[in-house]
Write a protein that holds these residues in place. Structure first.
Motif, short mmCIF file in Angstrom:
data_model
loop_
_atom_site.label_atom_id
_atom_site.label_comp_id
_atom_site.label_asym_id
_atom_site.label_seq_id
_atom_site.Cartn_x
_atom_site.Cartn_y
_atom_site.Cartn_z
N GLY A 123 19.60 134.36 27.54
CA GLY A 123 20.10 135.10 25.82
C GLY A 123 20.06 133.59 25.39
O GLY A 123 20.15 133.85 23.87
N LEU A 124 19.66 132.54 25.14
CA LEU A 124 19.26 131.09 24.55
C LEU A 124 18.16 131.67 23.25
O LEU A 124 18.39 131.49 21.99
N SER A 125 17.30 132.15 23.27
CA SER A 125 16.01 132.24 22.92
C SER A 125 16.66 132.98 21.76
O SER A 125 16.27 132.07 20.46
N SER A 126 16.64 134.17 21.70
CA SER A 126 17.30 135.32 20.72
C SER A 126 18.56 134.89 19.57
O SER A 126 17.99 134.72 19.17
N THR A 127 19.35 134.12 20.40
CA THR A 127 20.60 133.26 19.78
C THR A 127 20.14 132.44 18.53
O THR A 127 20.79 132.03 17.59
N PHE A 128 19.14 131.25 19.06
CA PHE A 128 18.48 130.04 18.29
C PHE A 128 17.86 130.97 17.43
O PHE A 128 17.99 130.89 15.87
N ASP A 129 17.22 132.30 17.14
CA ASP A 129 16.15 132.25 16.23
C ASP A 129 16.85 133.26 15.89
O ASP A 129 17.17 133.56 13.82
N GLU A 130 18.22 133.70 15.85
CA GLU A 130 19.29 133.90 15.39
C GLU A 130 19.53 133.29 13.67
O GLU A 130 20.29 133.69 12.70
N LEU A 131 20.56 131.81 14.52
CA LEU A 131 21.09 131.12 13.82
C LEU A 131 20.03 130.41 12.57
O LEU A 131 20.19 130.07 11.32
N ASN A 132 18.40 130.73 13.33
CA ASN A 132 18.03 129.43 12.42
C ASN A 132 17.27 130.66 10.92
O ASN A 132 16.76 129.69 10.22
N LYS A 133 17.34 131.74 11.01
CA LYS A 133 17.13 133.00 9.96
C LYS A 133 18.48 133.04 8.71
O LYS A 133 17.86 132.41 8.11
N PHE A 134 19.43 131.98 9.34
CA PHE A 134 20.18 131.40 7.97
C PHE A 134 19.34 130.03 6.89
O PHE A 134 19.71 130.17 6.22
N PHE A 135 18.83 129.87 8.33
CA PHE A 135 18.38 128.19 7.21
C PHE A 135 17.26 128.45 6.48
O PHE A 135 16.40 128.27 4.91
N THR A 136 16.26 129.66 7.14
CA THR A 136 15.06 129.88 5.94
C THR A 136 15.00 130.44 5.38
O THR A 136 14.41 130.65 4.42
N ILE A 137 16.22 131.77 5.47
CA ILE A 137 15.50 132.12 3.99
C ILE A 137 16.40 131.38 2.71
O ILE A 137 16.59 131.73 2.15
N CYS A 138 16.77 130.47 3.13
CA CYS A 138 17.37 129.51 1.36
C CYS A 138 16.59 128.30 1.65
O CYS A 138 16.96 127.64 0.83
N GLY A 139 15.14 127.91 2.32
CA GLY A 139 14.25 126.90 1.64
C GLY A 139 15.06 125.38 2.90
O GLY A 139 14.48 124.52 2.36
N MET A 140 15.38 126.19 3.91
CA MET A 140 16.11 124.28 4.73
C MET A 140 14.88 124.06 5.92
O MET A 140 14.54 125.27 6.10
N PRO A 141 14.53 123.08 5.16
CA PRO A 141 13.51 122.79 6.87
C PRO A 141 14.20 122.52 7.89
O PRO A 141 15.24 122.56 8.26
N VAL A 142 13.59 123.25 9.05
CA VAL A 142 14.32 123.18 10.43
C VAL A 142 13.71 122.63 11.66
O VAL A 142 12.42 121.92 11.59
#
Length: 205
Positions: A123-142
């Protein structure tokens, strides 16, 4: 420079913390200040879409979300750590992030984001993807490391035995420090990218 680190686990010193603390040690070596907010055991309700924050500039529910808002505004980077529950992040953390990102009017562009996840096995990859969406919607480099930002452990403390996971955290912290410093230099030389006015479309008229 400063990094805000959010511990979304209900266990203050569990495996999620081990991952964050491994990063914290590298940030200290890089001369970067850190602060860890432990929110995983708090009573944080979800967003009710009242949109009061658009008028007040803060969430109508006055809890750790409003406490964290000025810390997010002041930081150069944000690390969000979560345990994995049913291939997803802790529900308390998701409520916290949803309200924090939605209720804060300041520009988050070019703040560096990184998600970190801890699990017994899957379940790590799906959770990781879930968190990254908060950054990318705001123009935050990951920030990235040498693998997906994950660490393994079931019982509290077991993550200390995951040598690869710990190395991933150290690499991630070094890369994140480099990215934040590079962005700071870029801002001085070039400013931040020009923004067009946002155009929002509804697909059902």
């Amino acid at each position: 420079m400063k990094v805000l680190m959010v511990n979304g686990s209900p266990h203050a010193n569990g495996n999620t913390y081990i991952a964050l603390h491994e990063m914290e040690k590298i940030f200290a070596q890089e001369g970067i200040e850190t602060e860890i907010l432990h929110i995983g055991n708090k009573a944080i309700r979800g967003c009710i879409s009242c949109r009061s924050c658009k008028e007040k500039g803060k969430c109508v529910f006055d809890d750790m979300v409003n406490e964290a808002a000025p810390k997010l505004e002041a930081c150069d980077g944000l690390v969000v750590g979560s345990p994995v529950y049913y291939a997803s992040a802790n529900a308390t953390l998701m409520a916290f992030l949803t309200r924090l990102f939605f209720s804060t009017p300041f520009d988050k562009t070019m703040k560096v984001g990184a998600g970190v996840v801890a699990a017994r096995r899957g379940g790590l990859s799906s959770t990781f993807d879930e968190l990254n969406k908060f950054f990318t919607i705001c123009g935050m480099p990951v920030a990235s490391g040498q693998y997906w930002n994950s660490i393994h452990g079931a019982a509290p403390g077991e993550a200390e035995q995951d040598e690869e996971g710990l190395q991933i955290m150290r690499t991630l912290a070094r890369n994140m420090a480099f990215l934040m410093k590079s962005i700071a230099l870029g801002k001085e030389a070039y400013g931040i990218p020009e923004k067009e006015p946002v155009r929002q479309m509804n697909f059902i008229r």
